[in-house]
Write a protein that holds these residues in place. Structure first.
Motif, short mmCIF file in Angstrom:
data_model
loop_
_atom_site.label_atom_id
_atom_site.label_comp_id
_atom_site.label_asym_id
_atom_site.label_seq_id
_atom_site.Cartn_x
_atom_site.Cartn_y
_atom_site.Cartn_z
N PRO A 1 -3.61 -3.57 -4.04
CA PRO A 1 -3.24 -2.87 -2.70
C PRO A 1 -4.19 -2.70 -1.64
O PRO A 1 -5.43 -2.71 -1.96
CB PRO A 1 -2.92 -1.54 -3.34
N SER B 1 -4.56 4.48 -4.84
CA SER B 1 -4.15 3.13 -5.28
C SER B 1 -5.04 2.93 -6.59
O SER B 1 -4.79 2.26 -7.45
CB SER B 1 -4.29 2.14 -4.43
N ASP C 1 0.87 -1.32 0.03
CA ASP C 1 0.01 0.02 0.03
C ASP C 1 0.83 1.39 0.01
O ASP C 1 1.51 1.47 0.94
CB ASP C 1 -0.74 0.00 1.24
#
Lengths: 387, 387
Positions: free
Chosen positions: A319, A326, A290
């Motif tokens: 993620p 993301s 992440d």
């Protein structure tokens, strides 16, 4: 042009839920704003960022080290060669000046949060959605359609199987076709009962992933693997300690289905170690690094480069974190999708107001920057910080 | 009894030096005090701690998360079974409540600093030097004689070989028989010239260790290994990124002499990964994990347990950091020695005033706690914080 201010406020994202490891009763996030002197569409360009749930806000580190380094750097040194936009990698290098190698936690969150705001500002100044900017930079074609799954199924006081089933049903009603629930916070017998309840509820309408949040030792991880392999699960996530690569590698002997991990590895060096030593299988397993917890997108691109060296496709990445940053990386660089928490960590997580989940896929709107301006409850708290 | 206050102040330990990775122009440390309501020898017992150089003070994290958890915990839950002293492991568990696994940096420093103060208070309340308390707990015999080496040889503006030689000579004059210098912050040719100058200076009076501070990629690390193996070095330290275990393992093919690393691994999980994946050799290599940066002595004991599982003797540990905490662990648990910075990071590093280095060995005085009360310049700044 230059960065004229960096602001941070630590906000509660508390909730009564718990996973197998922690409860979220005092969880916080840092909301940051990188204020520039550039004007677009009659408005000063401000980049925004925040960190994902689980690792707490980072106001202390941001104020002690990382915001001052950005503000004290020579303005020109943070810009691209033509001087008409920020250069996120140069901003990153300025923030990480005089930081020793290793020790990738907390500061990785502080920098990841600021990096998000810097990329937001950069894409806004370029007048493009971040996912298109990213695709251009990598010579790829963006795909605005992104797979998303619904993460939930937390433990909380008084929650019974009916409540768990209703929660999962509500995700299906909202368009998700993959849902996730927590395991490892109860006995194995109880977890099996919960899993079977959910599988009964979702039937063939959706698939189920389970997440142990790093709770198990090797013996327990294997015992669960033997039980879980009897179910058609979407994945078995983070069985053991995130740094116990040997445990992860051993599990493959017992669990032929897909496994997922990586949300608690916060640098490209840690990610690379998982690929080198964790026995993860590039044909079926999933990587959940992440960027918001891991020094941001500048570092995430180094992680993606490490994947390439190790023979992994970027489409094996889904993620952690449920944020629009993301989503942009997924749409721009061809990741496999993104996590989503339909009912949690608001207003930070989720999608722009116009976005609907259909068949577990969303379509990115064409908003400059990361797209926070399209989510009215989120942009409201952001603008309170800096506009 | 109970903890009545936890105080922190971030202090500069700046200096004009640099290693191959960072300069120390803005380096800070956190000084903390854990104030109890216990009285010994007519004085309120206060435990003190600070973090080692290199990773900055942690006032933000201490105030945001770790001090409040100690102060908000039920007082009884922090005590031993008889209720007459603190239980450091219970204090540790209280501090780490609701912390996710993985991400071992920064918070590991915040907790390590507080853990030092908790052990200092615990040993003072027990009326014993910490090294004797530790030896008792492990059923060992303490050995108050501890090997120490002099770490220096940093780069700084205008420093030539004569200055470097004079610095090393001064360590010999102060009783050291092993000295250490930085490499990797200049060209390889220049570093060879510096090394040869020092070897000429120290002759057979002492041995030389060299430290690259994690600067090298694999090719450079190998190139240096081939050059360095021609010298009779005490060790070749931290050639590559601290998390690049594959690099460390590959180096053994090129460097038959002793290598050392570990100062930038901040948990027992990271330390265990070095032992599992780093190809370190238990018959000659050295492990430099530093409890003050790594969640403290509670966690360090888990690291030592991991060493035992992997077949490593505890005498292969010579911690980074140059503080009295590691001197106590060395004397109490039979480590191989401790780092010392004779001219740096004062008043935090170093020894009690009465201690002399003879043949690179010091003898621990019999002071209750860690022994800070025996170092007059240090205890002065400590008491300004809390007494």
């Amino acid at each position: 042009m230059r960065i004229v201010d960096v602001r941070e406020i630590t906000q509660p994202i508390a909730s009564p839920i718990r996973n197998a490891y922690i409860d979220f009763s005092k969880m916080t996030t840092s909301l940051v704003a990188v204020v520039t002197d550039v004007v677009r569409d009659g408005r000063r360009v401000v980049g925004y960022g925040f960190n994902s749930n689980g690792r707490y806000g980072q106001g202390g580190l941001i104020r002690e080290r990382f915001a001052p380094r950005l503000l004290e750097a020579e303005a020109k040194g943070l810009l691209n060669d033509t001087g008409d936009n920020l250069d996120p990698d140069r901003c990153w290098a300025a923030m990480m000046k005089n930081e020793k190698p290793g020790g990738h936690g907390e500061r990785s969150v502080a920098v990841g949060t600021l990096d998000m705001a810097i990329w937001d500002a950069t894409a806004k100044i370029a007048g493009k959605p971040l996912f298109r900017l990213l695709a251009d930079r990598h010579g790829r074609e963006a795909d605005p359609r992104v797979f998303v799954y619904a993460a939930g199924g937390y433990y909380y006081p008084g929650k019974d199987d009916d409540a768990l089933r209703a929660e999962m049903r509500s995700y299906l009603d909202r368009g998700y076709r993959v849902v996730k629930m927590k395991i490892g916070g109860a006995s194995q017998a109880e977890d099996r009962r919960r899993i079977e309840a959910v599988l009964t509820e979702i039937g063939s309408d959706a698939e189920l992933a389970v997440d142990a949040n790093g709770r198990f030792d090797l013996e327990t991880a294997i015992a669960y693997a033997k039980a879980l392999r009897e179910y058609p699960l979407f994945w078995y996530e983070e069985a053991g300690d995130p740094l116990d690569y040997a445990l992860q590698a051993a599990l493959a002997e017992f669990y032929p289905g897909p496994m997922a991990t990586g949300e608690n590895l916060f640098s490209h060096q840690d990610a690379r170690n998982l690929l080198r030593h964790g026995g993860m299988r590039p044909d079926r397993d999933w990587l959940q690094f992440d960027c918001a917890l891991s020094y941001g997108l500048c570092e995430y691109q180094r992680t993606l480069a490490a994947l390439k060296v190790s023979g992994w496709g970027w489409d094996r990445c889904i993620p952690h974190g449920g944020h629009q940053m993301s989503l942009n990386i997924a749409a721009g660089l061809g990741l496999g999708g993104n996590e989503s928490y339909p009912d949690l960590f608001q207003p930070y997580g989720g999608f722009p107001d116009s976005v609907r989940v259909e068949d577990s896929v969303i379509t990115m709107p064409e908003l400059p920057g990361i797209g926070f301006e399209g989510k009215s409850d989120l942009i409201k708290v952001m603008r309170e910080l800096a506009e």
